[in-house]
Design an enzyme around this catalytic site. Structure first.
Site, short mmCIF file in Angstrom:
data_model
loop_
_atom_site.label_atom_id
_atom_site.label_comp_id
_atom_site.label_asym_id
_atom_site.label_seq_id
_atom_site.Cartn_x
_atom_site.Cartn_y
_atom_site.Cartn_z
N CYS A 378 -66.27 29.84 -23.55
CA CYS A 378 -65.61 28.61 -23.14
C CYS A 378 -65.62 27.58 -24.27
CB CYS A 378 -66.21 28.10 -21.83
SG CYS A 378 -65.07 27.04 -20.95
N HIS A 504 -65.97 32.29 -18.35
CA HIS A 504 -67.43 32.38 -18.28
C HIS A 504 -67.83 33.76 -17.78
CE1 HIS A 504 -68.69 28.24 -19.14
NE2 HIS A 504 -67.56 27.88 -18.56
N GLU A 506 -70.44 35.35 -18.03
CA GLU A 506 -71.84 35.49 -17.58
C GLU A 506 -71.98 35.52 -16.06
OE1 GLU A 506 -70.48 32.87 -19.08
OE2 GLU A 506 -71.39 30.96 -18.50
N1 GLN Z 1 -65.56 21.01 -22.52
C1 GLN Z 1 -64.65 22.10 -22.60
C2 GLN Z 1 -63.50 21.95 -21.62
O1 GLN Z 1 -63.56 21.16 -20.73
C3 GLN Z 1 -65.37 23.42 -22.35
C4 GLN Z 1 -65.93 23.55 -20.98
C5 GLN Z 1 -66.93 24.66 -20.84
O2 GLN Z 1 -67.46 25.15 -21.83
N2 GLN Z 1 -67.22 25.06 -19.63
O3 GLN Z 1 -62.50 22.64 -21.74
#
Ligand code: GLN
Length: 544
Positions: A378, A504, A506
């Protein structure tokens, strides 16, 4: 089944509830689980991970308590946003109903209106596919916030019948070194507190650093009015994945099934599958060092699912993962190429806000240059794209609009700006979304498929205006949203493993089914540790 906790917080109530779920599942019962959290936040989505631990995301995009991650990993069932409820969300719907006039002018009170709402939330989990619902009550008995929950679960028994409810209470039995004995008094007090609120536990699970001897069990049984078989010794286990077996050996599932009138012959236990998990944990001995570059390095629960998924990757390869926590703000001033070169692999996990981002960018660059296997998750993907744009694609000052609203090259930007949605943030892409992987890519080989689905939680996206420029410079966008508008995966040909995902992964890893991206990270990290040639997957192995 209701699981409450007493004496102290952090006794592992979530793991105990999850393990109970697993042993019941091993009996062929269909299980679902939920967590009732007594805090006033409407959901954990806005809570600081440094204080509260990670936010776990469900398939349907619920932002939930990290215990749901344990539940999913142990019972291997996907849960939903309904599987987590907080005092904040309960009050907010009761107040909404009151404003709408649903209560017809009656006085709205904790009993019955709040308690009814709590019971409704539990009933929502009822379905034809579920035999047992395990409900964990957050917090500790005796806390002021927990009282309405205890009252609601007390009423629940009256409504669905004594034999359809089982109360499990988790306590601590400390060992006092100077006198050399275990103490039952905290347990007695905690059970007395619970009873004063109308709940007589059926089972007392006693956490302790050593086995609880029959004499002690007898004492707890007598003082707390629970049969001997209902007093369970939950000794500290070398790995969390051992807990189901420990509880089974103590007879917990047998006793609970008897209490709930579940036919033990119809539902015999079969722990073979779980035993394979335990065996794979035991066999994971080859050391492999993985660095995690983040900003909550003092609170490993902030990255709980990342840590567990990485361990799962280790189980697959017989490797024991040693984590090195790298404070992103110290890169590269205090932690530089020398330190990173000593790692076997690295993860740049998700995150929000500017703090530490420049350090993550520096770490991504070092990893790219020294061939260190790296997985960007992410924010991690975003950081890798920024790094590549600046250093290789020649886009000076490239950044995410999240961190620099005046960047000349916002290679990461709000998706609303890109797809024309008239909404300036405040909305996140949450929950499961499909992605199409490029046939022949490293990503497709790793997944063994070209269609995948992963959970998301972010606002910003790779900016498509920069795609051609960055791809010409060598980075490959190897997975897109089905409409081709959003970049979901990146990889770097020629590097053993410098890959990123906007999702994500994970959250979907299970001890018996390690997520491919973590499995591969560990595979490449081991290759590096052992000085073997990077394990690049042959394109023929890809299913198209
Ligand atoms: N801050 C980034 C976004 O809002 C990544 C978010 C995250 O890593 N979950 O896109």
């Amino acid at each position: 089944m209701f699981v409450t906790g007493g004496v102290s917080s952090s006794l592992g109530k979530g793991l105990t509830a999850s393990s109970l779920g697993r042993v019941l599942k091993a009996r062929g019962l269909h299980i679902t689980m939920c967590k009732l959290d007594p805090y006033l936040n409407v959901d954990p989505g806005t809570m600081n991970p440094g204080e509260h631990g990670e936010v776990f995301v469900t398939e349907d995009g619920g932002e939930t308590d990290l215990d749901l991650g344990h539940y999913e990993r142990f019972i291997d069932e996907n849960l939903s946003r309904n599987s987590n409820t907080t005092t904040g969300s309960i009050y907010s719907s009761v107040i909404e109903k009151e404003r709408r006039g649903d209560y017809l002018g009656r006085t709205v009170q904790v009993i019955p209106h709040i308690t009814d709402e709590i019971k409704d939330r539990i009933r929502r989990l009822e379905s034809d596919d579920v035999d047992v619902v395990i409900v964990e009550i957050g917090g500790t008995v005796g806390d002021i916030e927990i009282v309405p929950f205890i009252e609601a679960i007390r009423q629940f028994r009256r409504e669905i019948g004594r034999d359809n409810v089982c109360y499990v209470h988790l306590t601590l039995v400390p060992y006092l070194a100077p006198s050399g004995e275990q103490k039952s008094k905290p347990t007695q007090h905690s059970v007395a507190e619970l009873r004063s609120q109308g709940i007589q536990p059926d089972v007392i699970v006693c956490r302790s650093d050593r086995f609880i001897e029959p004499d002690m069990k007898r004492k707890i049984s007598l003082f707390c009015d629970v049969p001997m078989e209902g007093v369970i010794s939950a000794i500290d286990a070398p790995s969390i994945y051992e807990i189901p077996r420990v509880l089974h050996e103590e007879g917990l599932d047998t006793y609970v099934c008897e209490r709930l009138r579940i036919d033990l012959e119809q539902y015999p236990i079969d722990l073979t599958q779980w035993q394979q998990v335990i065996d794979s944990v035991d066999a994971a001995t080859t050391p492999v060092t993985i660095g995690i570059v983040g900003k909550y390095v003092d609170m490993s629960d902030a990255y709980l699912s990342v840590v567990e998924a990485t361990r799962h990757g280790g189980f697959h390869h017989g490797a024991k993962v040693e984590f090195v926590w790298i404070d992103a703000e110290k890169v590269p001033s205090e932690i530089d190429v020398e330190h990173l070169a000593a790692l076997d692999g690295m993860i740049i996990p998700g995150g929000f806000g500017e703090r530490g981002v420049e350090g993550m960018i520096a770490a991504a660059r070092i990893a790219r240059e020294i061939g260190l296997p790296t997985l960007g998750i992410c924010l991690g993907l975003q950081v890798m794209c920024i790094e590549y744009a600046r250093d290789v694609a020649g886009l000076d000052g490239a950044n995410s609009r999240e961190f620099d609203s005046t960047s000349p090259h916002p290679v990461i930007d709000l998706m609303s700006d890109q797809v024309g949605i008239v909404n300036k943030g405040g909305t996140m892409r949450l929950g499961a979304y499909p992605a199409m992987l490029q046939p022949g890519s490293q990503m497709a080989a790793i997944y063994g498929s070209t269609v995948v689905s992963e959970r998301h939680r972010h606002r910003y996206e790779f900016n498509p205006r920069y795609r051609a420029r960055i791809e010409e410079a060598g980075l490959v966008c190897s997975g897109d949203s089905p409409d081709g508008r959003l970049v979901e995966f990146i990889e770097l040909p020629g590097h053993p493993y410098w890959v990123g995902t906007q999702a994500h992964p994970e959250f979907k890893s299970r001890p018996e089914r390690p997520h491919p991206l973590f499995r591969e990270l560990i595979g490449e990290a081991l290759a590096r540790a052992e000085g073997r040639a990077p394990h690049l997957i042959a394109p023929e192995s890809i299913e198209r």
